[in-house]
Motif scaffolding. Sequence first.
Motif, PDB file in Angstrom:
ATOM      1  N   SER A   1      -4.893  -3.782  -4.916  1.00 35.94           N
ATOM      2  CA  SER A   1      -5.187  -2.532  -4.219  1.00 35.94           C
ATOM      3  C   SER A   1      -5.067  -1.363  -5.189  1.00 35.94           C
ATOM      4  O   SER A   1      -4.544  -1.502  -6.296  1.00 35.94           O
ATOM      5  CB  SER A   1      -4.228  -2.332  -3.040  1.00 35.94           C
ATOM      6  OG  SER A   1      -2.924  -2.073  -3.492  1.00 35.94           O
ATOM      7  N   ASN A   2      -5.564  -0.219  -4.759  1.00 31.60           N
ATOM      8  CA  ASN A   2      -5.458   0.983  -5.581  1.00 31.60           C
ATOM      9  C   ASN A   2      -5.453   2.210  -4.686  1.00 31.60           C
ATOM     10  O   ASN A   2      -6.087   2.225  -3.636  1.00 31.60           O
ATOM     11  CB  ASN A   2      -6.585   1.044  -6.612  1.00 31.60           C
ATOM     12  CG  ASN A   2      -7.957   1.053  -5.981  1.00 31.60           C
ATOM     13  OD1 ASN A   2      -8.556   2.106  -5.816  1.00 31.60           O
ATOM     14  ND2 ASN A   2      -8.471  -0.106  -5.619  1.00 31.60           N
ATOM     15  N   TRP A   3      -4.703   3.199  -5.127  1.00 31.75           N
ATOM     16  CA  TRP A   3      -4.577   4.451  -4.385  1.00 31.75           C
ATOM     17  C   TRP A   3      -4.680   5.617  -5.345  1.00 31.75           C
ATOM     18  O   TRP A   3      -4.373   5.491  -6.538  1.00 31.75           O
ATOM     19  CB  TRP A   3      -3.212   4.522  -3.687  1.00 31.75           C
ATOM     20  CG  TRP A   3      -3.202   3.839  -2.364  1.00 31.75           C
ATOM     21  CD1 TRP A   3      -2.931   2.522  -2.120  1.00 31.75           C
ATOM     22  CD2 TRP A   3      -3.492   4.421  -1.095  1.00 31.75           C
ATOM     23  NE1 TRP A   3      -3.039   2.259  -0.785  1.00 31.75           N
ATOM     24  CE2 TRP A   3      -3.381   3.417  -0.126  1.00 31.75           C
ATOM     25  CE3 TRP A   3      -3.830   5.707  -0.693  1.00 31.75           C
ATOM     26  CZ2 TRP A   3      -3.591   3.651   1.227  1.00 31.75           C
ATOM     27  CZ3 TRP A   3      -4.041   5.944   0.652  1.00 31.75           C
ATOM     28  CH2 TRP A   3      -3.923   4.917   1.597  1.00 31.75           C
TER      29      TRP A   3
ATOM     30  N   THR B   1       2.299   1.835  -3.476  1.00 32.48           N
ATOM     31  CA  THR B   1       1.221   2.197  -4.395  1.00 32.48           C
ATOM     32  C   THR B   1       0.774   3.639  -4.146  1.00 32.48           C
ATOM     33  O   THR B   1       0.579   4.412  -5.086  1.00 32.48           O
ATOM     34  CB  THR B   1       0.037   1.217  -4.247  1.00 32.48           C
ATOM     35  OG1 THR B   1       0.527  -0.123  -4.398  1.00 32.48           O
ATOM     36  CG2 THR B   1      -1.022   1.464  -5.296  1.00 32.48           C
ATOM     37  N   ARG B   2       0.642   4.021  -2.877  1.00 29.57           N
ATOM     38  CA  ARG B   2       0.270   5.391  -2.521  1.00 29.57           C
ATOM     39  C   ARG B   2       1.323   6.383  -3.003  1.00 29.57           C
ATOM     40  O   ARG B   2       1.003   7.438  -3.550  1.00 29.57           O
ATOM     41  CB  ARG B   2       0.084   5.511  -1.005  1.00 29.57           C
ATOM     42  CG  ARG B   2      -0.328   6.905  -0.534  1.00 29.57           C
ATOM     43  CD  ARG B   2      -0.311   7.029   0.983  1.00 29.57           C
ATOM     44  NE  ARG B   2       0.910   6.526   1.610  1.00 29.57           N
ATOM     45  CZ  ARG B   2       2.077   7.174   1.612  1.00 29.57           C
ATOM     46  NH1 ARG B   2       2.195   8.349   1.040  1.00 29.57           N
ATOM     47  NH2 ARG B   2       3.130   6.640   2.206  1.00 29.57           N
TER      48      ARG B   2
ATOM     49  N   ASP C   1       0.835  -1.200   0.000  1.00 24.82           N
ATOM     50  CA  ASP C   1       0.000   0.000   0.000  1.00 24.82           C
ATOM     51  C   ASP C   1       0.868   1.248   0.000  1.00 24.82           C
ATOM     52  O   ASP C   1       0.568   2.227  -0.680  1.00 24.82           O
ATOM     53  CB  ASP C   1      -0.928   0.009   1.220  1.00 24.82           C
ATOM     54  CG  ASP C   1      -2.277  -0.624   0.936  1.00 24.82           C
ATOM     55  OD1 ASP C   1      -2.545  -1.027  -0.213  1.00 24.82           O
ATOM     56  OD2 ASP C   1      -3.081  -0.700   1.876  1.00 24.82           O
TER      57      ASP C   1
ATOM     58  N   SER D   1      -4.120  10.140  -5.445  1.00 26.40           N
ATOM     59  CA  SER D   1      -3.675  11.371  -4.810  1.00 26.40           C
ATOM     60  C   SER D   1      -4.106  12.539  -5.689  1.00 26.40           C
ATOM     61  O   SER D   1      -4.040  12.455  -6.923  1.00 26.40           O
ATOM     62  CB  SER D   1      -2.155  11.368  -4.640  1.00 26.40           C
ATOM     63  OG  SER D   1      -1.717  12.547  -3.998  1.00 26.40           O
TER      64      SER D   1
ATOM     65  N   VAL E   1     -12.283   6.141  -5.835  1.00 26.88           N
ATOM     66  CA  VAL E   1     -11.144   6.856  -5.263  1.00 26.88           C
ATOM     67  C   VAL E   1     -11.200   8.331  -5.672  1.00 26.88           C
ATOM     68  O   VAL E   1     -10.979   9.220  -4.850  1.00 26.88           O
ATOM     69  CB  VAL E   1      -9.809   6.200  -5.693  1.00 26.88           C
ATOM     70  CG1 VAL E   1      -8.615   7.049  -5.300  1.00 26.88           C
ATOM     71  CG2 VAL E   1      -9.692   4.803  -5.110  1.00 26.88           C
TER      72      VAL E   1
ATOM     73  N   SER F   1      -7.840   5.619  -0.831  1.00 21.91           N
ATOM     74  CA  SER F   1      -7.654   4.250  -1.299  1.00 21.91           C
ATOM     75  C   SER F   1      -9.031   3.659  -1.529  1.00 21.91           C
ATOM     76  O   SER F   1     -10.024   4.141  -0.983  1.00 21.91           O
ATOM     77  CB  SER F   1      -6.891   3.438  -0.251  1.00 21.91           C
ATOM     78  OG  SER F   1      -6.675   2.121  -0.724  1.00 21.91           O
TER      79      SER F   1
ATOM     80  N   TYR G   1      -5.287  12.162  -0.251  1.00 21.22           N
ATOM     81  CA  TYR G   1      -5.083  10.745  -0.548  1.00 21.22           C
ATOM     82  C   TYR G   1      -6.372   9.980  -0.339  1.00 21.22           C
ATOM     83  O   TYR G   1      -7.176  10.328   0.535  1.00 21.22           O
ATOM     84  CB  TYR G   1      -4.035  10.139   0.402  1.00 21.22           C
ATOM     85  CG  TYR G   1      -2.652  10.696   0.243  1.00 21.22           C
ATOM     86  CD1 TYR G   1      -1.806  10.234  -0.764  1.00 21.22           C
ATOM     87  CD2 TYR G   1      -2.178  11.669   1.112  1.00 21.22           C
ATOM     88  CE1 TYR G   1      -0.526  10.752  -0.894  1.00 21.22           C
ATOM     89  CE2 TYR G   1      -0.899  12.185   0.988  1.00 21.22           C
ATOM     90  CZ  TYR G   1      -0.078  11.716  -0.024  1.00 21.22           C
ATOM     91  OH  TYR G   1       1.190  12.217  -0.157  1.00 21.22           O
TER      92      TYR G   1
END
Length: 167
Positions: free
Chosen positions: A82-84, A46-47, A43, A86, A155, A98, A96
């Motif tokens: 997962s996905n993030w 990815t972030r 995470d 910004s 998101v 998620s 931010y």
Amino acid sequence: MKVAVGSRNPAKIRSVETIVDSIGWEVEGVDVPSHVSPQPFSDDETRKGAYNRAKGCIALGYDIGIGLEGGVEETEEGLFLSNWGSLVTKEGQTYYASGAKILLPDEVSRSVRAGTELGDVMASFTDQQDISKKEGAVGVFSAGYVTRSDMFAHVVKLLVGQYHYDK
């Protein structure tokens, strides 16, 4: 308001356009680096990739940069998709968010753990090229109930909502 999505991936651009169209933001996809590995494996990574993409858009002169990054996260249950996202403004505000996570099947997880990018694994698994630009792994493993664009749109809603809350 000129908004850039830090990618030319149609699924990512579509996810932003569908959310911000009603508020009149002009959206453009641009190539900017994520400065993380091609297959983010946590995470945190990815972030960071999402943030780096958003920040890269600002460096190109846009009012708002939106970075969206897909990755995987190892847990004791297995490997999760997962996905993030910004959102960064030219004034330096940063947000931010998620989204949904889904457990990947063991046969897919094994290949990703062995070093193959999820998009390449999915191309082989589904016998379709560029699946990450279409429904994505989440679309395949949710039987089409949630596509990659849907997942990123959630998101984007969270990012834009935070931005408007601060106004």
